[in-house]
Write an enzyme that holds these catalytic residues in place. Structure first.
Site, PDB file in Angstrom:
ATOM      1  CE  LYS A  13      30.243  11.385  91.774  1.00  0.00           C
ATOM      2  NZ  LYS A  13      30.035  10.159  90.990  1.00  0.00           N
ATOM      3  NE  ARG A  90      23.101  10.272  92.173  1.00  0.00           N
ATOM      4  CZ  ARG A  90      24.122   9.804  92.880  1.00  0.00           C
ATOM      5  NH1 ARG A  90      24.687  10.537  93.783  1.00  0.00           N
ATOM      6  NH2 ARG A  90      24.587   8.597  92.654  1.00  0.00           N
ATOM      7  NE  ARG A 129      32.129   1.618  93.173  1.00  0.00           N
ATOM      8  CZ  ARG A 129      31.431   2.727  92.940  1.00  0.00           C
ATOM      9  NH1 ARG A 129      32.049   3.890  92.852  1.00  0.00           N
ATOM     10  NH2 ARG A 129      30.137   2.668  92.756  1.00  0.00           N
ATOM     11  NE  ARG A 162      28.171   1.771  95.918  1.00  0.00           N
ATOM     12  CZ  ARG A 162      28.109   3.006  95.463  1.00  0.00           C
ATOM     13  NH1 ARG A 162      29.133   3.829  95.630  1.00  0.00           N
ATOM     14  NH2 ARG A 162      27.046   3.451  94.850  1.00  0.00           N
ATOM     15  NE  ARG A 173      24.821   3.564  91.344  1.00  0.00           N
ATOM     16  CZ  ARG A 173      25.891   2.761  91.405  1.00  0.00           C
ATOM     17  NH1 ARG A 173      25.788   1.506  91.067  1.00  0.00           N
ATOM     18  NH2 ARG A 173      27.033   3.237  91.795  1.00  0.00           N
TER      19      ARG A 173
HETATM   20  P1  AMP Z   1      26.629   7.139  95.118  1.00  0.00           P
HETATM   21  O1  AMP Z   1      27.477   6.590  96.228  1.00  0.00           O
HETATM   22  O2  AMP Z   1      26.840   8.607  94.906  1.00  0.00           O
HETATM   23  O3  AMP Z   1      26.734   6.341  93.848  1.00  0.00           O
HETATM   24  O4  AMP Z   1      25.096   7.011  95.622  1.00  0.00           O
HETATM   25  C1  AMP Z   1      24.539   5.753  95.909  1.00  0.00           C
HETATM   26  C2  AMP Z   1      23.028   5.859  95.921  1.00  0.00           C
HETATM   27  O5  AMP Z   1      22.608   6.756  96.960  1.00  0.00           O
HETATM   28  C3  AMP Z   1      22.396   6.425  94.651  1.00  0.00           C
HETATM   29  O6  AMP Z   1      22.232   5.450  93.635  1.00  0.00           O
HETATM   30  C4  AMP Z   1      21.057   6.933  95.185  1.00  0.00           C
HETATM   31  O7  AMP Z   1      20.170   5.871  95.458  1.00  0.00           O
HETATM   32  C5  AMP Z   1      21.491   7.515  96.546  1.00  0.00           C
HETATM   33  N1  AMP Z   1      21.925   8.927  96.412  1.00  0.00           N
HETATM   34  C6  AMP Z   1      23.175   9.409  96.593  1.00  0.00           C
HETATM   35  N2  AMP Z   1      23.223  10.726  96.401  1.00  0.00           N
HETATM   36  C7  AMP Z   1      21.958  11.101  96.063  1.00  0.00           C
HETATM   37  C8  AMP Z   1      21.371  12.339  95.709  1.00  0.00           C
HETATM   38  N3  AMP Z   1      22.100  13.479  95.632  1.00  0.00           N
HETATM   39  N4  AMP Z   1      20.046  12.352  95.436  1.00  0.00           N
HETATM   40  C9  AMP Z   1      19.299  11.233  95.502  1.00  0.00           C
HETATM   41  N5  AMP Z   1      19.799  10.019  95.796  1.00  0.00           N
HETATM   42  C10 AMP Z   1      21.123   9.948  96.078  1.00  0.00           C
END
Ligand code: AMP
Length: 221
Positions: A13, A90, A129, A162, A173
């Site tokens: 994404k 989300r 990654r 990460r 996740r």
């Molecule tokens: P991502 O980079 O999208 O995988 O997001 C990394 C982390 O950020 C997630 O595991 C959540 O802890 C937080 N996060 C990102 N986007 C959201 C969202 N829309 N709502 C809540 N937490 C988020």
């Protein structure tokens, strides 16, 4: 134009959102990237979300919606021709809040694109990654490494794994994605704006499929 990309972690994404920024002139609104930047900068918000991010749990909706709103205000000021959302919404309450925020601007989501990918491929991608801690550029140790190991090609920042790409956090996740995020597809499908692309292809092919959906409505599944 407003586009939502939906897919599990590792589906590509973020990479596709970057490409859409270049090809469509929209702003990338990646809540994960925004939170990681706050944490790296050591802000109050960054401190608040650090533990939540590392555990792979969700940041509270009010905090998440506020950070998205501040980016939408930049779009309002003419910074871009709309937005591509990566990692947001989300869950249902975030999706409803986004509808309200766009409606207040006389806009609506134009396309929701699901990036579908097999679980095996996902785990392989996530474990290899690496991400630039400064600009968020994404690499993979096997098929897209930085030219100089550990150094970002784009900005010279430090490229690292990460903190939430550990097996436990990945599992958490993915479970949250299955429980809370995937159901959003049904929420949007009622409006006839959902399409699916095969995320198991090279990223150029995935981008081509997404652009054909956006530009001429073809390729929708
Ligand atoms: P991502 O980079 O999208 O995988 O997001 C990394 C982390 O950020 C997630 O595991 C959540 O802890 C937080 N996060 C990102 N986007 C959201 C969202 N829309 N709502 C809540 N937490 C988020």
């Amino acid at each position: 134009m407003y586009i939502v990309l939906i897919g599990p972690q590792g589906s590509g994404k973020g990479t596709q959102a970057d490409r859409l920024v270049n090809s469509l002139g929209v702003m990338k609104i990646s809540t994960g990237e925004l939170f990681r930047a706050e944490r790296a900068a050591g802000t109050e918000l960054g401190k608040l979300v650090a533990g939540i991010l590392d555990a792979g749990e969700l940041v509270p909706d009010d905090v998440t919606i506020a950070i998205v709103e501040s980016r939408l205000e930049e779009v309002d000021r003419g910074a871009a021709l709309g937005a591509v959302f990566d990692g947001f919404p989300r869950n249902l309450s975030q999706a409803e809040a986004l509808d309200v925020a766009l409606d207040g601007r006389g806009a609506a989501i134009d396309h929701v694109v699901e990036i579908a990918i097999s679980e095996d491929k996902l785990v392989r991608r996530l474990s290899g990654r690496r991400v630039c801690s400064n600009c968020g550029a994404v690499y993979h140790i096997d098929h897209a490494p930085p030219s100089v190991p550990g150094v970002c090609d784009r900005c010279g920042g430090k490229v690292e794994q990460r903190a939430d790409d550990t097996p436990e956090a990945i599992r958490r996740r993915l479970a949250i994605f299955a429980e809370m995020t995937r159901p959003l597809l049904a929420y949007y499908a009622e409006r006839g704006i959902v399409s699916q692309v095969d995320g198991d292809q090279p990223m150029e092919a995935v981008e081509k499929d997404i652009l054909s959906i956006i530009q001429d409505g073809s390729g929708a599944a």
